[in-house]
Design an enzyme around this catalytic site. Structure first.
Site, PDB file in Angstrom:
ATOM      1  N   THR A  37    -108.637 -41.897  25.830  1.00 54.14           N
ATOM      2  CA  THR A  37    -109.120 -40.511  25.875  1.00 54.14           C
ATOM      3  C   THR A  37    -109.099 -39.879  24.484  1.00 54.14           C
ATOM      4  OG1 THR A  37    -106.955 -39.490  26.205  1.00 54.14           O
ATOM      5  CG2 THR A  37    -108.089 -40.286  28.183  1.00 54.14           C
ATOM      6  N   CYS A  38    -109.715 -38.708  24.399  1.00 54.52           N
ATOM      7  CA  CYS A  38    -109.813 -37.984  23.126  1.00 54.52           C
ATOM      8  C   CYS A  38    -108.622 -37.064  22.916  1.00 54.52           C
ATOM      9  CB  CYS A  38    -111.097 -37.178  23.084  1.00 54.52           C
ATOM     10  SG  CYS A  38    -112.535 -38.200  23.301  1.00 54.52           S
ATOM     11  N   ASP A  39    -107.481 -37.404  23.503  1.00 51.66           N
ATOM     12  CA  ASP A  39    -106.293 -36.569  23.357  1.00 51.66           C
ATOM     13  C   ASP A  39    -105.294 -37.277  22.450  1.00 51.66           C
ATOM     14  OD1 ASP A  39    -103.637 -35.439  23.891  1.00 51.66           O
ATOM     15  OD2 ASP A  39    -104.688 -34.287  25.437  1.00 51.66           O
ATOM     16  N   ASN A  96    -111.708 -36.684  30.573  1.00 52.91           N
ATOM     17  CA  ASN A  96    -112.731 -37.350  29.751  1.00 52.91           C
ATOM     18  C   ASN A  96    -113.712 -38.167  30.602  1.00 52.91           C
ATOM     19  OD1 ASN A  96    -111.150 -38.198  26.535  1.00 52.91           O
ATOM     20  ND2 ASN A  96    -112.490 -36.536  27.060  1.00 52.91           N
TER      21      ASN A  96
END
Ligand SMILES: *Cc1c(COP(=O)(O)O)cnc(C)c1O
Length: 380
Positions: free
Chosen positions: A327-329, A370
Site C-alpha cells: 500500500t501507499c502508507d 488502496n
C-alpha cells in the site's frame, strides 16, 4: 507448514495473497493442549480465527468458546455450539449484546468494573460472572495489559458486590499477554488469584472457577517452550496454591490452536534497493509483498510478531532485507529492524510463504485500503 497445506499450494497455485489452513492441525493442537492440561476446560478465543470450519471442528471435539461480541457468539451458535459452552469474555460489552447473549442462553460473563457489573445485573440477571484481574504481561510478545483487568482489592469488592446484585460470583480470570514465552508468568498470576480466593473465602464468599486466559505461544522465528512445559508449570502452581481444593479451571487459547495450522502465500511485487537521502550508508534491499500491515499482518506492528518466511531459494545465499506491504502508507512496513535476511536470488513475481499465520490475520485485514481485496481464505 503442514504437508496438506504444502500440497494444496503446489497443486492449486491459489491467487495471492491467501491463507491456507489445515483444520486437522487445529485438532492436533487442541488434543495436545488437552493432554498438557487435562483438568482444564478449553474455551477457544474465537477472535484468533472465527472461520466456520475451525469452529465446527472444535464443536465436534467438545470445545467451549470465548466470544467477545454478539457476532462472535452467533458464529459459535451457527457452528453448533451450545450456549452453555460459550463465555462472553470481553469486559467491554454493549448492553444490546449482553441482552442478546442472555436471551440466547449464554450465562457466563466477564467484567472488570462496577459499571459493567451493573450492566450485567440489569441485563443478564442471575448469570455467572467472573472478574478479570490485572497481571504482569512481561515475557509476552503481544501484551494486553492495562486496558483490561483490575486490582486485587477492587476485584474483591466487585465479587462481593456481584452477589448483592443477584449475580452468581463464579470466579476470576487473567490474561498474561499473547505469545507469552515465560511459563513463570502463569505461576505468578495463579498466586495472585489464589490470594483473592482466600481473602474472599474469609469474607464468606467461595469462588469456584479460575480462568487462566490465553497466551500460549506458537513458534515463529524464535523457539518457544512446548505446551507441556506450560501445562506442567500451571498444574504445579495450582496444586501449590489450592492443594486438593482445585477450582474449575478454564483456558482460552487462541493463537496456540490455530497459528501453526495456517500459512499465507504472497507474491513478491518488487525487489529494489534504495539509499537514504544523505547517501551515507549502503542502499537497503527492499522486498515488497502483495500483503502487508493492512492486508492482515497487523501483528507486525512494532515488529512484535516475527513470522518465518519460506522461499523457493531457501538454502541459497541470503542478504539483509527490509520487508514491506504493497500500500501507499508509510506505516505499511513489516520488518525493517529485526535483521531479516532473504535469498539474494529472490525476484519480483515469485511466491513466498509466511509461516504460522493462522491466527490474527484474516480478521485484521482491512477492507480495500488502496483497493486491495481482503485476504482470501482456504480451509482444508
Ligand atoms: C485474545 C484473548 C485470548 C486469546 O489469547 P491468545 O494469546 O491468542 O491465546 C484469550 N482470552 C481473552 C480474554 C482474550 O482477549
Amino acid at each position: 507448514m503442514t504437508p496438506k497445506v504444502a500440497r494444496f499450494l503446489a497443486d492449486t497455485q491459489p491467487a495471492t495473497p491467501c491463507l491456507v489452513l489445515d483444520v486437522d492441525r487445529v485438532e492436533a493442537n487442541y488434543r495436545a493442549l488437552r493432554e498438557a492440561l487435562p483438568l482444564a476446560h478449553v474455551y477457544y478465543a474465537v477472535k484468533a480465527n472465527p472461520a466456520a470450519p475451525i469452529l465446527e471442528r472444535l464443536v465436534g471435539l467438545g470445545s467451549s468458546f470465548d466470544a467477545a461480541s454478539a457476532e462472535e457468539i452467533q458464529y459459535c451458535l451457527d457452528a453448533g455450539a451450545a450456549p452453555a459452552r460459550i463465555s462472553f469474555g470481553n469486559t467491554i460489552k454493549k448492553v444490546s449484546a449482553i441482552r442478546r447473549a442472555f436471551s440466547q442462553g449464554v450465562d457466563l460473563f466477564a467484567f472488570d468494573s462496577d459499571e459493567e457489573l451493573e450492566k450485567l445485573a440489569s441485563n443478564a440477571p442471575g448469570s455467572r460472572v467472573y472478574c478479570r484481574i490485572l497481571v504482569e504481561n512481561a515475557g509476552a510478545d503481544w501484551p494486553l495489559s492495562r486496558k483490561f483487568g483490575t486490582t486485587l482489592e477492587h476485584a474483591s469488592a466487585l465479587m462481593l458486590r456481584a452477589a448483592t446484585l443477584g449475580l452468581d460470583p463464579y470466579g476470576l480470570s487473567f490474561h498474561v499477554g499473547s505469545q507469552q514465552t515465560d511459563t513463570a508468568s502463569y505461576e505468578a498470576a495463579i498466586g495472585r488469584v489464589a490470594m483473592l480466593f482466600t481473602d474472599l473465602k474469609n469474607a464468606g464468599l467461595e469462588l469456584r472457577m479460575c480462568n487462566l486466559g490465553g497466551g500460549f505461544p506458537t513458534q515463529y522465528r524464535d523457539d518457544v517452550p512446548g505446551i507441556d512445559r506450560f501445562g506442567h508449570a500451571i498444574m504445579g502452581a495450582m496444586t501449590k496454591h489450592f492443594g486438593n481444593a482445585l477450582p474449575e479451571m478454564l483456558v482460552e487459547p487462541g493463537r496456540f490452536l490455530v497459528a501453526d495450522a495456517g500459512a499465507v502465500q504472497a507474491e513478491v511485487v518488487l525487489v529494489s534497493r534504495r539509499g537514504l537521502p544523505d547517501g551515507g550508508s549502503d542502499p537497503v534491499r527492499w522486498v515488497y509483498l502483495d500483503i502487508g500491515r493492512f492486508g492482515g499482518l497487523a501483528e507486525t506492528e512494532g515488529e512484535a510478531i516475527k513470522y518465518r518466511i519460506a522461499t523457493d531459494h531457501d538454502g541459497g545465499e541470503t542478504g539483509p532485507v527490509a520487508i514491506a506491504g504493497p500500500t501507499c502508507d508509510g506505516a505499511d512496513i513489516l520488518y525493517e529492524k529485526s535483521n531479516y535476511r532473504l535469498p539474494l536470488q529472490l525476484a519480483s513475481g515469485e511466491r513466498i510463504t509466511l509461516l504460522s499465520t493462522g491466527a490474527y490475520v484474516t480478521t485484521y485485514a482491512s477492507q480495500r485500503f488502496n483497493g486491495f481485496a481482503p485476504l482470501s481464505e482456504h480451509y482444508i
